[in-house]
Design a protein around this motif. Structure first.
Motif, mmCIF file in Angstrom:
data_model
loop_
_atom_site.group_PDB
_atom_site.id
_atom_site.type_symbol
_atom_site.label_atom_id
_atom_site.label_comp_id
_atom_site.label_asym_id
_atom_site.label_seq_id
_atom_site.Cartn_x
_atom_site.Cartn_y
_atom_site.Cartn_z
ATOM 1 N N ALA A 183 0.813 -1.222 0.000
ATOM 2 C CA ALA A 183 0.000 0.000 0.000
ATOM 3 C C ALA A 183 0.848 1.275 0.000
ATOM 4 O O ALA A 183 0.536 2.221 -0.733
ATOM 5 C CB ALA A 183 -0.965 -0.009 1.182
ATOM 6 N N PRO A 184 1.924 1.347 0.810
ATOM 7 C CA PRO A 184 2.776 2.538 0.740
ATOM 8 C C PRO A 184 3.341 2.778 -0.655
ATOM 9 O O PRO A 184 3.399 3.920 -1.113
ATOM 10 C CB PRO A 184 3.890 2.234 1.747
ATOM 11 N N MET A 185 3.737 1.706 -1.339
ATOM 12 C CA MET A 185 4.266 1.872 -2.692
ATOM 13 C C MET A 185 3.178 2.366 -3.644
ATOM 14 O O MET A 185 3.426 3.195 -4.517
ATOM 15 C CB MET A 185 4.848 0.558 -3.199
ATOM 16 N N PHE A 186 1.961 1.867 -3.451
ATOM 17 C CA PHE A 186 0.833 2.363 -4.255
ATOM 18 C C PHE A 186 0.658 3.864 -4.053
ATOM 19 O O PHE A 186 0.476 4.618 -5.018
ATOM 20 C CB PHE A 186 -0.451 1.619 -3.874
ATOM 21 N N LEU A 187 0.729 4.317 -2.796
ATOM 22 C CA LEU A 187 0.590 5.737 -2.491
ATOM 23 C C LEU A 187 1.706 6.552 -3.146
ATOM 24 O O LEU A 187 1.451 7.597 -3.757
ATOM 25 C CB LEU A 187 0.598 5.952 -0.974
ATOM 26 N N LEU A 188 2.942 6.088 -3.029
ATOM 27 C CA LEU A 188 4.077 6.819 -3.601
ATOM 28 C C LEU A 188 3.984 6.886 -5.122
ATOM 29 O O LEU A 188 4.291 7.918 -5.722
ATOM 30 C CB LEU A 188 5.394 6.160 -3.171
ATOM 31 N N GLU A 189 3.567 5.800 -5.758
ATOM 32 C CA GLU A 189 3.416 5.799 -7.210
ATOM 33 C C GLU A 189 2.278 6.733 -7.626
ATOM 34 O O GLU A 189 2.364 7.412 -8.662
ATOM 35 C CB GLU A 189 3.157 4.379 -7.717
ATOM 36 N N LEU A 190 1.231 6.787 -6.817
ATOM 37 C CA LEU A 190 0.117 7.695 -7.091
ATOM 38 C C LEU A 190 0.594 9.146 -7.031
ATOM 39 O O LEU A 190 0.273 9.965 -7.907
ATOM 40 C CB LEU A 190 -1.004 7.460 -6.083
ATOM 41 N N ILE A 191 1.367 9.472 -6.008
ATOM 42 C CA ILE A 191 1.898 10.824 -5.853
ATOM 43 C C ILE A 191 2.790 11.197 -7.035
ATOM 44 O O ILE A 191 2.676 12.287 -7.600
ATOM 45 C CB ILE A 191 2.676 10.951 -4.520
ATOM 46 N N CYS A 192 3.688 10.273 -7.422
ATOM 47 C CA CYS A 192 4.601 10.549 -8.536
ATOM 48 C C CYS A 192 3.845 10.739 -9.848
ATOM 49 O O CYS A 192 4.204 11.599 -10.665
ATOM 50 C CB CYS A 192 5.608 9.401 -8.678
ATOM 51 N N THR A 193 2.808 9.949 -10.051
ATOM 52 C CA THR A 193 2.011 10.062 -11.279
ATOM 53 C C THR A 193 1.303 11.404 -11.339
ATOM 54 O O THR A 193 1.319 12.091 -12.372
ATOM 55 C CB THR A 193 0.982 8.921 -11.359
ATOM 56 N N LYS A 194 0.672 11.805 -10.219
ATOM 57 C CA LYS A 194 -0.029 13.083 -10.186
ATOM 58 C C LYS A 194 0.960 14.245 -10.325
ATOM 59 O O LYS A 194 0.644 15.268 -10.946
ATOM 60 C CB LYS A 194 -0.828 13.213 -8.883
ATOM 61 N N LEU A 195 2.152 14.093 -9.769
ATOM 62 C CA LEU A 195 3.172 15.138 -9.882
ATOM 63 C C LEU A 195 3.629 15.280 -11.334
ATOM 64 O O LEU A 195 3.807 16.406 -11.827
ATOM 65 C CB LEU A 195 4.360 14.816 -8.976
#
Length: 290
Positions: A253-265
């Motif tokens: 789940a943390p990796m999902f969150l980090l990938e989500l942040i990077c994608t939106k960025l």
């Protein structure tokens, strides 16, 4: 046991003014943050008055904001106690798993279900607005410092790698010695610090946090509970479940969150991100290393 569904129903059924509805909805979607705030802190955050905050609480059937806040704290406490079932020492986790006598098929199913729930926690415990605020902080910071220790070091390193592809000035502080202090000591007001910290929480993380706050830099804390150490220091507190049936915390789940942040960025930066990736492409093709 207090339930956010009860609070949501009260908000829907109560006859709130537009201002009161705004305050109530902010509380509903920021419980982990508001449960630490005073009425005046909340009023300042929403650019309103203490009177409006307390009037909203009374309109929901409470004696005042303090009573509403107490209910929120009980909810957060319950969530923490529930999560503690997954916070046993590594050896004891293995013993507990053996005692469950799960078949191979059931074990795979249980792990899948648990990680699916963990991923859902990213969306249930972090509103789109909160994620957008974090992305904005990263996009506008002169330097981004990223800290993680041992079990979270890999997450921090991967996050730093992904950010480095689309934005410059990313500094990793993931070692186990004083060099982390040496790296973070140069942080400035227009910078930000991202800390990834799960149970068991590294105590010397507070040293880095103190430097960050002294320099008035933004602090983004990614952790597994609203009552985790250091949470009161965060400008943006992101909660994600790391429950696991095994002897380690789950990083799914943390990796999902980090990938989500990077994608939106990357979407936010658009041409800037594309330009940086295009600059890297010849070297990636030459070395075949990505």
């Amino acid at each position: 046991m207090p339930d956010l569904k009860d609070l949501k129903e009260k908000i829907i059924k109560s006859k709130l003014t537009k201002k009161e509805s705004y305050i109530a909805e902010y509380i509903l979607y920021n419980v982990s943050k508001v449960c630490f705030m005073s009425a005046s802190d909340l009023a300042k955050e929403l650019n309103t008055s203490n009177t409006s905050v307390n009037r909203m609480a009374k309109a929901l059937g409470y004696n005042g904001f303090n009573e509403l806040q107490k209910e929120m704290q009980e909810y957060i406490s319950y969530q923490a106690d529930f999560s503690d079932n997954f916070r046993l020492p590594p050896m004891q986790r293995i013993v507990e798993m053996n005692n469950n006598e799960l078949s191979q098929e059931k074990l795979i199913t249980k792990i899948f279900e648990l990680n699916s729930n963990n991923i859902m926690s990213v969306l249930s415990k972090n509103t789109p607005a909160k994620i957008d605020r974090v992305v904005d902080i990263l996009a506008t910071s002169n330097h981004i410092y990223i800290n993680g220790y041992r079990g979270t070091a890999d997450l921090a390193n991967k996050f730093g790698f992904l950010l480095g592809l689309i934005i410059g000035n990313v500094i990793l502080a993931t070692s186990e010695d004083i060099s982390n202090i040496e790296k973070v000591m140069d942080i400035e007001k227009d910078d930000c610090l991202v800390i990834i910290s799960f149970n068991r929480y590294k105590k010397n993380t507070l040293d880095i946090i103190n430097i960050c706050k002294e320099k008035s830099a933004k602090l983004i804390l990614i952790t597994d509970r609203a009552t985790a150490p250091f949470s009161q220091h965060a400008d943006e507190l992101m909660i994600v479940d790391v429950a696991s049936l095994s002897f380690f915390n789950s990083n799914v789940a943390p990796m999902f969150l980090l990938e989500l942040i990077c994608t939106k960025l990357a979407v936010l930066l658009d041409e800037q991100a594309k330009e940086r990736l295009n600059m890297l492409e010849p070297y990636i093709n030459k070395t075949q290393i990505f």
